[in-house]
Design an enzyme around this catalytic site. Structure first.
Site, mmCIF file in Angstrom:
data_model
loop_
_atom_site.group_PDB
_atom_site.id
_atom_site.type_symbol
_atom_site.label_atom_id
_atom_site.label_comp_id
_atom_site.label_asym_id
_atom_site.label_seq_id
_atom_site.Cartn_x
_atom_site.Cartn_y
_atom_site.Cartn_z
ATOM 1 C CG ASP A 195 -1.924 -1.141 1.178
ATOM 2 O OD1 ASP A 195 -2.094 -1.721 0.089
ATOM 3 O OD2 ASP A 195 -2.529 -1.443 2.222
ATOM 4 N N GLY A 196 2.065 1.167 0.547
ATOM 5 C CA GLY A 196 2.936 2.342 0.587
ATOM 6 C C GLY A 196 3.323 2.854 -0.786
ATOM 7 C CG ASP A 226 -3.754 9.443 23.659
ATOM 8 O OD1 ASP A 226 -3.596 10.184 24.649
ATOM 9 O OD2 ASP A 226 -3.606 8.210 23.704
#
Length: 454
Positions: free
Chosen positions: A192-193, A307
């Site tokens: 996917d990168g 967060d």
């Protein structure tokens, strides 16, 4: 005709005919007032009723040739609400959403140039890369572009076929060479990168992307490399479906730049990024909760205490967002997902907003610490008090080529990569009865019969 509206025993088809005739009468009146001549003005109501026979006319079925183009707000070109209402025409629509069945790849002229992107530091990709570029150059007579760093990779020299095509490869350098209007389509070899990297290379219009699964997860890479010649030929001949994956336009507004601009000092332009998965705002190394203000089209929606916050595309809904508890959305759905990261509230659930809105995210003035932002896991930078991030849907999606179609590819990825809805099969009643007969005699029925006999 007015008498038909008085009685309560009018059947529904007659009511529809009267409504349509009333609309036609209104249009004819407008034509007469404007002194326009039309053949419709000579038609009588009897002719209209003869034409509008609902019982005898065949129903229109849903097919691939039936145009079903939709906008973000309503079906186009015109949407009616009752006899008088309709939606206001908007010439500044962000994008037009088509039915996925009609999203097919079409070449206006035969493609000549192709960009091949391979996964870095992966020995399993070298052989497929050499086979692909050799076939594209020698068999298909295409101009192949690769990144300049590929030419310096010493591992490719071990393949005897590579020197014969090395001199015929065109190279580019990230950030220095402009590929706009030079590439006809893209082939990705990896995970996917590689598709995220291809999206980063094109900050405006993106050529069609064909992604082969040679990585670890492969959620966005539907093609297998075993028969790449046949699959690439299908794409070159235009026999392929497309998934238009929307991207987010992110602009970082620094307070220092705003102050300098107001004083007349020219500073750098605000940083702009296009992301395919998500933009993440978190508390960084600070131990304190982040305190982030969220605005939607200028209206303050809420303050995020936790967060951080994930703003993702439908494509990114199956990435970081789903790990944070968000729903999975098909890439063809025009939407923006807002997902809190470990919120300090039990009622703060992920939300989905329309793709046409603009989100503004800023560090709250009461925040104890600053925040950090990253774009598809890259370009991480700090957001100080007074800085803001503006996010909206880009008008330049990523056209991802499908191996089958938009629906099949997505659900196959859910099943293969995420094991969506995988569970042990429940036994049906016949199997349960067989198990009961094969077990001991102390069943409920036998116990009941014994108790009655006693």
């Amino acid at each position: 005709m007015n008498a038909l509206w008085v009685g309560s025993d009018v059947d529904l088809p007659t009511l529809h005919k009267c409504r349509l005739a009333e609309k036609l009468e209104f249009r004819l009146t407008c034509l007469v007032n404007n002194k326009a001549r039309s053949e419709h003005s000579m038609k009588t109501y009897d002719e209209v009723f003869d034409r509008l026979d609902y019982d005898s006319s065949p129903k229109q079925t849903r097919s691939g040739t039936w145009p079903r183009t939709r906008s973000l707000n309503a079906p186009s070109p015109v949407q009616h609400f009752g006899p008088c209402g309709r939606i206001m025409k908007n010439s500044a629509m962000v994008m037009t959403i088509q039915d996925p069945a009609s999203q097919r790849l079409t070449w206006y002229k035969p493609p000549l140039t192709v960009l091949v992107i391979k996964k870095v530091r992966d020995a399993t990709v070298y052989s497929p890369f050499v086979k692909l570029v050799q076939w594209l150059i020698q068999e298909k007579r295409m101009v192949v572009f690769v990144e300049a760093a590929v030419m310096d990779d010493p591992h490719l020299e071990q393949f005897s076929e590579f020197p014969s095509v090395k001199d015929r490869l065109m190279t580019f350098r990230l950030g220095k060479d402009d590929l706009t209007d030079k590439i006809d389509f893209i082939v990705c070899l990896g995970g996917d990168g590689t598709l995220l990297y291809a999206s980063q290379l094109f900050q405006q219009s993106v050529p069609p992307v064909m992604a082969f699964h040679l990585g670890s997860l492969g959620f966005l890479t539907p093609f297998l490399f075993d028969n790449f010649q046949e699959q690439v030929n299908n794409v070159l001949e235009g026999h392929a479906a497309l998934t238009l994956r929307s991207r987010l336009r992110c602009i970082v507004m620094k307070q220092s730049d705003s102050v300098a601009e107001s004083e007349g000092n020219k500073q750098n332009k605000p940083s702009s990024f296009l992301v395919l998965n998500e933009v993440v705002i978190d508390r960084g190394p600070s131990p304190y909760l982040s305190n982030i203000d969220l605005f939607l089209d200028g209206k303050h929606i809420t303050s995020v205490q936790g967060d951080g916050l994930i703003v993702s595309t439908p494509t990114g809904s199956t990435a970081y967002a789903v790990a944070a508890g968000a729903s999975m959305i098909h890439p063809s759905v025009p939407a923006i997902m807002v997902t809190p990261i470990c919120p300090h509230s039990l009622s703060f659930r992920p939300i989905v907003v329309p793709a046409g809105v603009e989100l503004k995210i800023s560090v709250s003035p009461e925040s104890r610490n600053t925040s950090w932002v990253s774009f598809d896991g890259r370009c991480r930078q700090e957001l100080l008090h007074g800085d803001s991030l503006r996010v909206t849907t880009s008008i330049y999606p990523v056209p991802s080529i499908c191996a089958q179609d938009q629906i099949s590819d997505w659900f196959d990825s859910l099943a293969e990569c995420l094991h969506w809805n995988v569970r042990k099969r429940q036994k049906h009643m016949d199997e349960l009865e067989d198990l009961t007969r094969s077990s001991s005699n102390d069943t409920l029925d036998s116990i009941g019969r014994e108790s009655i006999s006693k």
